[in-house]
Design an enzyme around this catalytic site. Structure first.
Site, mmCIF file in Angstrom:
data_model
loop_
_atom_site.group_PDB
_atom_site.id
_atom_site.type_symbol
_atom_site.label_atom_id
_atom_site.label_comp_id
_atom_site.label_asym_id
_atom_site.label_seq_id
_atom_site.Cartn_x
_atom_site.Cartn_y
_atom_site.Cartn_z
ATOM 1 N N SER A 538 0.843 -1.184 0.000
ATOM 2 C CA SER A 538 0.000 0.000 0.000
ATOM 3 C C SER A 538 0.889 1.249 0.000
ATOM 4 O O SER A 538 1.699 1.419 -0.899
ATOM 5 C CB SER A 538 -0.963 -0.038 1.189
ATOM 6 O OG SER A 538 -2.014 0.882 1.022
ATOM 7 N N ASP A 624 -9.554 -3.513 -5.990
ATOM 8 C CA ASP A 624 -9.031 -2.662 -4.918
ATOM 9 C C ASP A 624 -9.575 -1.242 -5.091
ATOM 10 O O ASP A 624 -9.449 -0.642 -6.152
ATOM 11 C CB ASP A 624 -7.502 -2.651 -4.983
ATOM 12 C CG ASP A 624 -6.853 -2.063 -3.739
ATOM 13 O OD1 ASP A 624 -7.529 -1.312 -3.006
ATOM 14 O OD2 ASP A 624 -5.672 -2.361 -3.502
ATOM 15 N N HIS A 658 -8.388 -4.749 -1.677
ATOM 16 C CA HIS A 658 -7.116 -4.248 -1.155
ATOM 17 C C HIS A 658 -6.399 -5.286 -0.295
ATOM 18 O O HIS A 658 -5.179 -5.336 -0.269
ATOM 19 C CB HIS A 658 -7.384 -2.988 -0.335
ATOM 20 C CG HIS A 658 -6.145 -2.212 0.001
ATOM 21 N ND1 HIS A 658 -5.342 -1.626 -0.953
ATOM 22 C CD2 HIS A 658 -5.578 -1.917 1.198
ATOM 23 C CE1 HIS A 658 -4.334 -1.003 -0.368
ATOM 24 N NE2 HIS A 658 -4.450 -1.159 0.931
#
Length: 685
Positions: A538, A624, A658
């Site tokens: 991330s 995501d 995600h």
């Protein structure tokens, strides 16, 4: 496209101009998620990655089996007392998802957990396996039992896009009620009379911005909009205090917050503002036996705690004053005591304030550890539930007896196969950054490992999120093959307090990247490490892309999980999810030319050049909603077209979000694949 050669992304030059700077983006077409060309390209990348890593199949399968064999697949969490029930979760061998359960309660000592089988008198609240059915993805967003224990609010997501459908279950009859509300966000809260449930919904940018009130037994079309946040920088969240006296509406940006409260017995009433928002002032509210506890940073960089009355919530009286060496993280209020979670010298701690007694801190034996307050729903209790772990100690659940001041170990996560923590060692090292700052590094390895050892160096460094020392069962497959694992606690995270965070954001963001490189070089110069593979996800994926540009020669490989590598283009587009909110973290390059130039100077996608890069594995998910799949897709395409070295691999989960694949066996297999790739690059098969 053939899987035997790297896919070549077509170049469709797209120009954009900001602040007089014209930039060409050849791969902007990959943002079209539903375009057949995009899907075909991602599938071709998956085929190439599969072919390129075929030789890792045996090692990957071995690691998967190791994870599986170390895991007690049929297991049961430590039950938590709430009202007349003990609540717990359990897993069953061969099943992907957890099962939420409860049994009738007596006393404060949890029932014997036995061998992980169902407890006598068990009532199943939610079975994730039944709910998931044959879906390739499944997640629960909300699971909230009403204060009287008669109803359950739960929400589900079958795509990975983090938009949930809310339903309700009558726990007395087992019936799922007719109420159904699609498109909600995480969380929610019950009124104290259990007639009403509050929930939030998101806007087109995936920002929770509206609070609704739903009366059980009525149509969702009749739900009342209670609050709408029009400032695009702010999120909305709702909760019920531990005392169950007040509903708390939290409104927060990255740097500013505002709290409103409502008597939970009057769900149709109006919320009252605690203190109007002031830019740069963050605060949260807990209801204690004597009024409100306010955790805030008004004139207190590392936060302090104040008290306030319900009748005059804007007047704050100091209770625990600010300290430069201690970051106050949270405060929990109970009937007879309050508990503060803090951070000092890079470690977490617990501070207890008994009513009418002297305050004290709870001590722990290891030099590196992580502790938090968790699983304490009861307002009146003589025990405090704590979670504890270190890099060699599996996650452990303790009850702390407040009268005897003793820790009672209730359960330590089982590690099957003869794991002995005495076979491993953990250390704290300190690297020196370019500007002289001391950067902590947490390291774990087998005691028998030969140094310098091949090493995985993990980093994050954003949002004041701390990557604290913790145990990983999957990581044992690295350690037992002679690999060391290290965490670089770089600036931008929160490990060393609020200033640590401030020194790694906005115009100081490059400190995050240079800190990580300094940690890698320290591990080598101090004799700890030979070859190093860097890993982050991330915003930590942004770190991976940046250090690959900054010092590619330092790394034998880079793993970037759902990486935020096209940062400048994303933060320039206010129509994208979360962008406007993110301006408080990165700056606003759309309106500020200095921020634009600074971000352009470090954004990974913008700075790929013709140097020799290490092998890179980028992992992403098509659905995501936080870091779009096209960021790593564009990055890998540009690396392959521009850079030397590699290979550069992209693996896209075509039906996940995600967090990647949702089932635990699927997640283990994905991690086993990644670890096998890391071992290959370190030469530690």
């Amino acid at each position: 496209m053939s899987s035997e050669t790297p896919p070549v992304a077509k170049k469709v030059p797209t120009e954009r101009t900001h602040h007089g700077d014209t930039v060409t983006d050849e791969y902007a077409w990959l943002t079209a998620k539903d375009d057949p060309d995009t899907v075909a390209y991602l599938e071709a990348e998956n085929s190439y990655t599969k072919q390129s890593t075929a030789h890792l199949g045996e090692v990957s399968e071995s690691i998967f089996q190791e994870i599986k064999k170390r895991t007690l697949e049929t297991d049961l969490s430590v039950p938590t007392r709430k009202g007349a029930w003990w609540y717990y979760g359990r897993t069953e061998e061969g099943k992907q998802y957890g099962i939420q359960c409860r049994v009738a309660a007596t006393g404060e000592t949890p029932p014997d957990m036995g061998d992980g089988s169902p407890l006598a008198g068990e009532e199943v609240l939610l079975d994730g396996n039944e709910l998931a059915g044959d879906s390739a993805f499944f997640a629960v967003g909300t699971s909230a039992v009403s204060p009287d224990g008669s109803k359950l609010a739960f929400s589900t997501d079958f795509k990975g896009d983090e938009r949930f459908t809310l339903r309700f279950k009558d726990l007395l009859t087992g019936e799922t009620l007719a109420d159904e509300i699609p498109g909600i966000s995480y969380g929610g809260a019950w009124s104290s009379d259990c007639s009403t449930f509050f929930y939030t919904t998101v806007d087109e940018a995936w920002r929770p911005y509206r609070l609704f009130r739903h009366v059980i037994g009525t149509s969702a079309e009749d739900d009342v909009l209670v609050y709408e946040e029009t400032d695009e920088r702010f999120w909305v969240g709702i909760g019920l205090t531990r005392s169950e006296r007040y509903l708390v509406l939290g409104l927060a940006s990255k740097i500013t917050s505002e709290v409103r409260f409502l008597d939970a017995s009057d769900p149709a009433g109006e919320f009252t503002v605690v203190r109007p928002r002031t830019t740069g002032v963050e605060y949260s509210v807990e209801h204690s036996a004597d009024g409100f506890l306010i955790l805030h940073n008004d004139g207190a960089r590392n936060f302090e705690i104040a008290t306030a009355s319900v009748d005059d919530p804007a007047t704050w009286t100091p209770l625990i004053e600010h300290r430069e060496d201690t970051r106050l993280l949270d405060v929990d209020a109970f009937a007879t005591h309050n508990v503060v979670h803090f951070r000092r010298d890079g470690l977490t701690g617990i501070h207890v304030l008994p009513a009418g007694g002297d305050a004290y801190e709870i001590s722990f034996p290891e030099p590196i550890y992580t502790v938090d307050v968790s699983g304490n729903p009861e307002f009146s209790t003589s025990r405090l539930r704590l979670g504890y772990t270190s890099m060699v100690t599996p996650p452990s659940i303790y009850d702390y007896d407040l009268a005897d001041k003793k820790l009672i170990l209730l359960k330590q996560k089982p590690v099957l196969g003869g794991y002995d923590p005495a076979d491993y060692e953990q250390h704290r090292e300190w690297a020196i950054a370019e500007d002289g700052a001391r950067i902590p590094i947490s390291i774990v390895a087998r005691k028998s490992v030969d140094r310098p050892a091949p090493t995985v160096l993990y980093g994050y460094g954003s949002y004041e999120i701390s990557i604290d020392p913790s145990f990983s069962l999957a990581r044992l497959s690295l350690l037992d093959r002679g690999v060391a694992f290290a965490i670089a606690h770089v600036r931008g995270g929160g490990e060393m307090g609020r200033q640590w965070y401030e020194d790694g954001k906005f115009g100081k963001k490059k400190n995050t990247f240079s800190d990580f490189v300094a940690c890698a070089r320290h591990l080598k110069s101090s004799g700890w490490s030979s070859e190093i593979v860097a890993r982050g996800g991330s915003a930590g994926g942004l770190l991976m892309g940046a250090v690959a540009n900054l010092a590619p020669e330092e790394f034998a490989g880079v793993v970037a999980d759902v990486p935020f590598v096209d940062a400048l283009n994303t933060i320039l587009d206010p129509s994208l999810p979360l962008t406007v909110i993110e301006w408080d973290e990165w700056g606003d390059p759309l309106h500020n030319p200095e921020i634009y130039a600074y971000m352009k100077s470090y954004s990974p996608y913008e700075n790929v050049d013709g140097r020799v890069y290490p092998p890179i594995l980028a992992l992403t998910s098509l659905n995501d909603t936080r870091v779009f799949y096209h960021e790593p897709a564009k990055w890998i395409a540009r690396l392959r077209a521009t850079a030397k070295g590699g290979p550069f691999l992209l693996k896209t989960e075509m039906g996940a979000g995600h967090g990647g694949r949702s089932g635990r066996y699927d997640a283990w297999r994905e991690e086993a694949f990644t670890l096998s790739w890391i071992l290959d690059k370190l030469g530690a098969q």
